[in-house]
Scaffold this active site. Structure first.
Site, PDB file in Angstrom:
ATOM      1  CE  LYS A 130       8.835  -9.829   2.186  1.00 52.99           C
ATOM      2  NZ  LYS A 130       9.126  -8.390   2.448  1.00 52.99           N
TER       3      LYS A 130
ATOM      4  CE1 TYR B  23      14.270  -8.180   1.116  1.00 50.92           C
ATOM      5  CE2 TYR B  23      14.291  -9.795   2.887  1.00 50.92           C
ATOM      6  CZ  TYR B  23      13.603  -9.062   1.944  1.00 50.92           C
ATOM      7  OH  TYR B  23      12.246  -9.202   1.811  1.00 50.92           O
TER       8      TYR B  23
ATOM      9  CG  ASN C 126       6.339  -6.137   2.986  1.00 55.89           C
ATOM     10  OD1 ASN C 126       6.767  -7.286   3.054  1.00 55.89           O
ATOM     11  ND2 ASN C 126       7.093  -5.133   2.596  1.00 55.89           N
TER      12      ASN C 126
ATOM     13  CG  HIS D  39      10.995 -10.884  -2.239  1.00 53.54           C
ATOM     14  ND1 HIS D  39      11.680  -9.691  -2.318  1.00 53.54           N
ATOM     15  CD2 HIS D  39      11.490 -11.665  -3.227  1.00 53.54           C
ATOM     16  CE1 HIS D  39      12.560  -9.778  -3.312  1.00 53.54           C
ATOM     17  NE2 HIS D  39      12.468 -10.959  -3.873  1.00 53.54           N
TER      18      HIS D  39
ATOM     19  CD  GLU E 182      15.422 -11.590  -5.593  1.00 54.38           C
ATOM     20  OE1 GLU E 182      15.736 -10.479  -5.134  1.00 54.38           O
ATOM     21  OE2 GLU E 182      14.264 -11.860  -6.002  1.00 54.38           O
TER      22      GLU E 182
HETATM   23  P1  GTP Z   1      10.693  -6.979  -1.008  1.00 55.97           P
HETATM   24  O1  GTP Z   1       9.825  -7.602  -2.049  1.00 55.97           O
HETATM   25  O2  GTP Z   1      10.615  -7.691   0.327  1.00 55.97           O
HETATM   26  O3  GTP Z   1      12.108  -6.807  -1.486  1.00 55.97           O
HETATM   27  O4  GTP Z   1      10.047  -5.553  -0.742  1.00 55.97           O
HETATM   28  P2  GTP Z   1      10.123  -4.282  -1.694  1.00 55.97           P
HETATM   29  O5  GTP Z   1      10.889  -4.598  -2.932  1.00 55.97           O
HETATM   30  O6  GTP Z   1       8.738  -3.772  -1.846  1.00 55.97           O
HETATM   31  O7  GTP Z   1      10.926  -3.273  -0.782  1.00 55.97           O
HETATM   32  P3  GTP Z   1      12.503  -3.094  -0.623  1.00 55.97           P
HETATM   33  O8  GTP Z   1      13.244  -4.078  -1.460  1.00 55.97           O
HETATM   34  O9  GTP Z   1      12.796  -1.662  -0.792  1.00 55.97           O
HETATM   35  O10 GTP Z   1      12.726  -3.459   0.913  1.00 55.97           O
HETATM   36  C1  GTP Z   1      12.869  -4.798   1.340  1.00 55.97           C
HETATM   37  C2  GTP Z   1      12.112  -5.012   2.620  1.00 55.97           C
HETATM   38  O11 GTP Z   1      12.715  -4.275   3.656  1.00 55.97           O
HETATM   39  C3  GTP Z   1      10.660  -4.534   2.580  1.00 55.97           C
HETATM   40  O12 GTP Z   1       9.769  -5.514   2.122  1.00 55.97           O
HETATM   41  C4  GTP Z   1      10.390  -4.200   4.015  1.00 55.97           C
HETATM   42  O13 GTP Z   1      10.012  -5.366   4.740  1.00 55.97           O
HETATM   43  C5  GTP Z   1      11.728  -3.710   4.512  1.00 55.97           C
HETATM   44  N1  GTP Z   1      11.811  -2.241   4.444  1.00 55.97           N
HETATM   45  C6  GTP Z   1      11.872  -1.477   3.341  1.00 55.97           C
HETATM   46  N2  GTP Z   1      11.940  -0.170   3.646  1.00 55.97           N
HETATM   47  C7  GTP Z   1      11.893  -0.135   5.001  1.00 55.97           C
HETATM   48  C8  GTP Z   1      11.945   0.915   5.935  1.00 55.97           C
HETATM   49  O14 GTP Z   1      12.024   2.109   5.601  1.00 55.97           O
HETATM   50  N3  GTP Z   1      11.889   0.561   7.250  1.00 55.97           N
HETATM   51  C9  GTP Z   1      11.835  -0.738   7.643  1.00 55.97           C
HETATM   52  N4  GTP Z   1      11.788  -1.036   8.942  1.00 55.97           N
HETATM   53  N5  GTP Z   1      11.769  -1.757   6.795  1.00 55.97           N
HETATM   54  C10 GTP Z   1      11.815  -1.459   5.494  1.00 55.97           C
HETATM   55 MG    MG Z   2      12.802  -5.500  -2.916  1.00 60.01          MG
END
Ligand code: GTP
Ligand code: MG
Length: 134
Positions: free
Chosen positions: A9, A49, A112, A115, A126
């Site tokens: 990212k 997303y 973070n 992805h 994807e």
């Molecule tokens: P990705 O690999 O980026 O998809 O992350 P993930 O699979 O570990 O998490 P998820 O798919 O649930 O969420 C996608 C992204 O949205 C995360 O990487 C975070 O950057 C963001 N995100 C997830 N949960 C939260 C939340 O509760 N608050 C906020 N602000 N951002 C969130």
């Molecule tokens: Mg995810």
């Protein structure tokens, strides 16, 4: 043999962690199949997303991912979808353990670093979305 989609990212590029992150997947024994650096359009980010469209953080995650260049990649190897998620670590900083990418380098949920596809179905979607010619 499986393929997954991984993406450094904008924060990972900004913090010069691209080499560190790629090295971890290489050392794990996975094979880099495709790589492209680009600043994603809003359309691409929203499609990527799309599953989070109704969440409160959707606009902020799309804004973040389009804020600068990312390194989009396809990686291959046995059980790579699941194992890459383990190398990446948990989404929340309090749950990502030391030794994982997020555990070692990230301290917020929003920024973070990386992805990784979370299932065989999303990996296929994807890869098609980011590498339509692959
Ligand atoms: P990705 O690999 O980026 O998809 O992350 P993930 O699979 O570990 O998490 P998820 O798919 O649930 O969420 C996608 C992204 O949205 C995360 O990487 C975070 O950057 C963001 N995100 C997830 N949960 C939260 C939340 O509760 N608050 C906020 N602000 N951002 C969130
Ligand atoms: Mg995810």
């Amino acid at each position: 043999m499986e393929r997954t989609f991984l993406m450094v990212k904008p924060d990972g590029v900004e913090r010069k962690l691209v080499g560190e992150i790629i090295a971890r997947f290489e050392r794990k024994g996975f094979t880099l199949v495709a790589l492209q650096m680009l600043t994603p359009s809003k359309e691409l980010a929203e499609a990527h997303y799309g599953v989070h469209r109704d969440k409160s953080f959707f606009a902020s995650v799309v804004a973040f991912i389009t804020s600068g260049p990312v390194v989009a990649m396809v990686w291959e190897g046995p059980d790579v979808i699941n194992l890459a998620r383990r190398v990446i670590g948990a989404t929340k900083p309090a749950e990502s353990t030391a030794g994982t990418i997020r555990g070692d380098f990230a301290n917020t949920t929003e920024q973070n670093l990386i992805h990784g596809s979370d299932s065989a179905e999303t990996a296929a979607e994807e890869i098609r979305l980011w590498f339509p010619n692959l």
